[in-house]
Design an enzyme around this catalytic site. Structure first.
Site, mmCIF file in Angstrom:
data_model
loop_
_atom_site.group_PDB
_atom_site.id
_atom_site.type_symbol
_atom_site.label_atom_id
_atom_site.label_comp_id
_atom_site.label_asym_id
_atom_site.label_seq_id
_atom_site.Cartn_x
_atom_site.Cartn_y
_atom_site.Cartn_z
ATOM 1 N N LYS A 27 -2.526 -3.798 -10.902
ATOM 2 C CA LYS A 27 -2.061 -3.214 -12.082
ATOM 3 C C LYS A 27 -2.269 -4.194 -13.342
ATOM 4 O O LYS A 27 -2.272 -4.020 -14.305
ATOM 5 C CB LYS A 27 -0.816 -2.565 -11.994
ATOM 6 C CG LYS A 27 -0.871 -1.328 -11.146
ATOM 7 C CD LYS A 27 -1.709 -0.144 -11.714
ATOM 8 C CE LYS A 27 -1.850 1.188 -11.093
ATOM 9 N NZ LYS A 27 -2.362 2.096 -11.840
ATOM 10 N N SER A 41 -0.004 2.360 -0.299
ATOM 11 C CA SER A 41 -1.385 2.638 -0.719
ATOM 12 C C SER A 41 -2.386 1.970 0.211
ATOM 13 O O SER A 41 -3.499 2.342 0.152
ATOM 14 C CB SER A 41 -1.352 2.739 -2.226
ATOM 15 O OG SER A 41 -1.236 1.399 -2.659
#
Lengths: 474, 309
Positions: free
Chosen positions: B51, B268
């Site tokens: 991110k 994830s």
């Protein structure tokens, strides 16, 4: 046992799009198995093939993760709520901060200030402040602290709202006259900010209960106007290591300071001993302009908020003197007294003492019966035309409101210079509003040779009550 | 006086965003000849996750358009990693940021965000990231002059960070010699940005999107698209295949990655490698490039670590 189970959004389609269902059971496991018994879809999402709760589903009973209770066998009680929370990541339900959307709206003007911001607002929310007295100073204090978002506010007060309070105690309304101040204050605070947690102490603060009441708060604000309580609160705060936000008011003048014996002086460093009883009139005796507690109380509130935020320069070691008539603020530097009996280098006060006694108000210091006279007896003597000189030692403006007919008038502070106007040969009865100042006057006159001087018990208040109900009161 | 420029020192923190290593996962495929899996280890970013890329691009683009500065507060919803990236970058650049996160994110994340000096607004844990997104949008609509609403789910800078960064890095690290690009979708930024670039330069590479098997899952950062607010930047027409992964499968892979590869990653990443292995089994092998969005430190409190294997 009927328990509410809160359903996370992704699972709501399986329960008719409701956000909660209720189910019975004695333990968390029983409740969950009852919820899913008739609902295969829900069961498949919550439990694995072996019937175990899937490992990313965190279950909270009320606010506790059941992993830290007794897991599935944790017993549940009527009215409990179970939360099923997918651990988007680890999942703690209430840990850390708890700032809500409503808070953002409510405190937006605070949040814009870099000195407050969200972290400061959270400090306010977590702060626990004790306000002693819901009267003149307590009114603005409570209103502003609640509005500012102080999370927990304790209130100590045992009084009821009187008509004469409304002139300055703005937290109370006319409809509250006769009601407990603590209840009236609570209602008003809840009206401003229902999220504030209010802890009510409907009692007089005493040496017996003070430490217990104060210990759970971070900051104490003294909004009382009597010396025994002021010394009591000071000593209790020094002993417990709490900050004491001090304010006092009289007529048109006020004082404010912050006492924190860990960082600076305490009230006893400023005033080691109380004044003799009766010398300093209280607001009930001497009067106070209604706006004054508003000014001093809001300064106390401002200091409290600065202390909670840890921003700015607190009034520690400084005494602010305010004169409303001159509209001037003066500042005195206060120094810690190394010989202070409570916070000095060799303290002699290690526990709370009898503060009534310390302030000369204890039973041993009351005038003995032969130095006192009741309202009824004075009335009888006057009606019988006995030669009694009645001496009023109040202030001129009190004299204007009411007086006992035929009395002489010498305010207590003028007495030493004007005592020659009186004769030691006369029988003299001295009165003030409630009997406090007049007993000081009686003691003074006895000491200088007046043998036939007595104090009117209960003062003119008692006189109005027992003898002359038509008299104007104040 | 010595010339500091002669030394390898004085790097800016933000210059370390991107250029992450592409690691080969050999043990995971040791019993599968003909299968190679490479993972972009995004935990090497200074904020600890992929991110950092989107957040820094969003902020840089906003600066260019004059949307930040003048005391405006950066506002966005995140389940954690984007929040951490914003908080770090805003700390460097001196912006205030206010982040809406579901109350049930890990305590470690909340502590990290507080450490970076970000403002936190916690949203209803029962409503997950969708609830956080709705709340952030509402806040920005009510006080538009106060906020720069970064809106990672609908901000083109998000996927562009991957189109201009991640994708170019993958191509230069592999010369395009692989069969499948596999990525989980949350905002869809990584998948959309990389896939768009690959479609232009190596259209024969198959593009695979990975989602949780259902709306109720424990795969931080991923979304079941048919049951969520659909991110505006996610372009699923780029996908040649979709693969569903269960939370438990992904967690098993996370444990194996830690215990066999020495690679501590989040769920994830586990989902990504499970998707690669599923395709390899189905199609008799292949070479895969995937993205491991973050490291595992933030998830150490999760129950799935308790399993011994």
């Amino acid at each position: 046992m009927s328990v509410k189970v809160m359903i996370p959004t992704p699972l709501r389609p399986y329960v008719g799009n409701r956000d909660a269902v209720t189910a019975d059971g004695a333990t968390v496991d029983e409740v969950l198995s009852n919820v899913t018994a008739a609902n295969q879809q829900l069961k498949r999402h919550l439990f694995d093939d072996s019937g175990q709760l899937r490992n990313f589903v965190n279950v909270y009973l009320n606010d506790e993760d059941i992993r830290y209770l007794q897991r599935g066998t944790t017993p549940v009680h009527e009215g409990d709520t179970i939360f099923l929370i997918p651990s988007i990541a680890g999942g703690s339900s209430g840990a850390g901060s708890d700032f809500t959307y409503d808070d953002i709206q409510r405190y937006s003007r605070h949040l814009l200030l870099p000195e407050v911001g969200l972290s400061g607002q959270l400090k306010l929310k977590r702060a626990k402040v004790l306000v002693i007295g819901a009267g003149g100073l307590g009114s603005p204090l409570l209103l502003y602290l609640a509005a500012a978002g102080v999370g927990t506010i304790g209130i100590v007060d045992f009084d009821v709202v009187d008509f004469s309070n409304l002139q300055r105690q703005v937290i109370h309304s006319e409809k509250d006259v006769g009601r407990k101040k603590i209840d009236s204050a609570e209602e008003r605070i809840k009206g401003i900010n229902p999220t504030v947690k209010i802890i009510k102490f409907e009692e007089r603060i005493t040496s017996e209960n003070a430490l217990d009441i104060i210990k759970n708060f971070d900051i104490v604000i003294d909004g009382t106007d009597n010396f025994p309580t002021r010394y009591l609160v000071n000593d209790a705060c020094v002993l417990l290591g709490k900050t004491n936000v001090y304010g006092s008011i009289y007529r048109f003048e006020g004082q404010v300071s912050v006492f924190d014996a860990r960082k600076g002086p305490c009230y006893r460093c400023l005033y080691e001993n109380p004044p003799p009883p009766g010398l300093v009139p209280s607001c009930a005796e001497g009067g106070v302009v209604g706006v004054l507690p508003g000014i001093i109380g809001t300064i106390q509130a401002m200091e409290t908020i600065k202390l909670i935020l840890g921003e700015g320069e607190p009034l520690i070691g400084r005494l602010v003197l305010f004169d409303a008539m001159k509209m001037k603020f003066k500042e005195l530097t206060l120094r810690k007294n190394p010989r202070c009996p409570v916070c000095g280098e060799n303290p002699t006060v290690h526990e709370l003492i009898d503060y009534e006694e310390f302030c000369g108000l204890g039973r041993g210091n009351e005038l003995s019966d032969d130095l006192s006279i009741s309202a009824e007896e004075l009335d009888r003597k006057l009606k019988a035309k006995e030669p009694v000189v009645v001496l009023d030692v109040r202030e001129p403006q009190e004299w204007e409101i009411n007086r006992i007919d035929g009395s002489l008038f010498i305010p207590v502070n003028d007495l030493p210079s004007r005592v020659s106007e009186l004769s030691t040969a006369d029988e003299i009865v001295v009165y003030c509003k409630g009997g406090q100042r007049s007993s000081y006057a009686v003691r003074f006159m006895r000491d200088i040779g007046f043998k036939k001087v007595r104090n009117l018990t209960g003062g003119i208040v008692e006189w109005a009550l027992k003898v002359d109900p038509s008299m104007a009161r104040y | 006086m010595r010339n500091n420029l002669a030394y390898d020192a004085g790097w800016s923190l933000l210059s370390r965003i991107g250029n992450t290593p592409l690691l080969a996962l050999r043990k995971m495929t040791s019993d599968m000849p003909g299968t190679r899996i490479y993972a972009k280890a995004e935990c090497f970013n200074p904020g600890g996750s992929v991110k950092d890329r989107a957040a820094s691009k969003i902020i840089e683009d906003a600066e260019k358009q004059g949307l930040l500065g003048n005391g405006r507060i950066l506002l966005d919803a995140s389940s954690g990693n984007t929040a951490i990236a914003y908080a770090m970058i805003c700390a460097v650049k001196g912006y205030r940021c206010r982040l809406v996160i579901p109350r049930n994110v890990a305590r470690e994340k909340i502590e990290m965000l507080t450490a970076y000096g970000a403002d936190l607004v916690l949203s209803d844990p029962l409503e997950g990231t969708d609830g956080a997104q709705r709340l952030a949008r509402k806040m920005s609509e009510e006080e538009p002059e106060l906020y720069f609403y970064a809106d990672q789910y609908n901000n083109d800078s998000n996927w562009r960070a991957h189109y201009e960064g991640t994708a170019v890095e993958i191509v230069s690290q592999t010369r395009g010699h692989f069969d499948y690009f596999v990525a989980g979708v949350g905002t869809g930024g990584t998948f959309t940005g990389v896939s768009r670039y690959l479609r232009e330069v190596f259209p024969e590479i198959k593009r695979v999107s990975v989602e949780p098997d259902g709306p109720f899952h424990g795969l931080e950062g991923l979304k079941r698209m048919d049951a969520s607010i659909r991110p505006g930047i996610y372009d699923d027409t780029l996908a040649d295949m979709h693969v569903d992964v269960t939370t438990e499968e992904a967690q098993g892979a996370v444990r194996r990655l830690a215990r066999q590869e020495g690679l501590l990653v989040g769920p994830s990443s586990g989902a990504a490698v499970v998707a690669c292995l599923k395709i390899a089994r189905e199609h008799g092998g292949g070479s895969f490039v995937t993205v491991f969005p973050d490291g595992g430190q933030k998830y150490l409190g999760e129950k799935f670590w308790e399993v011994k294997e």
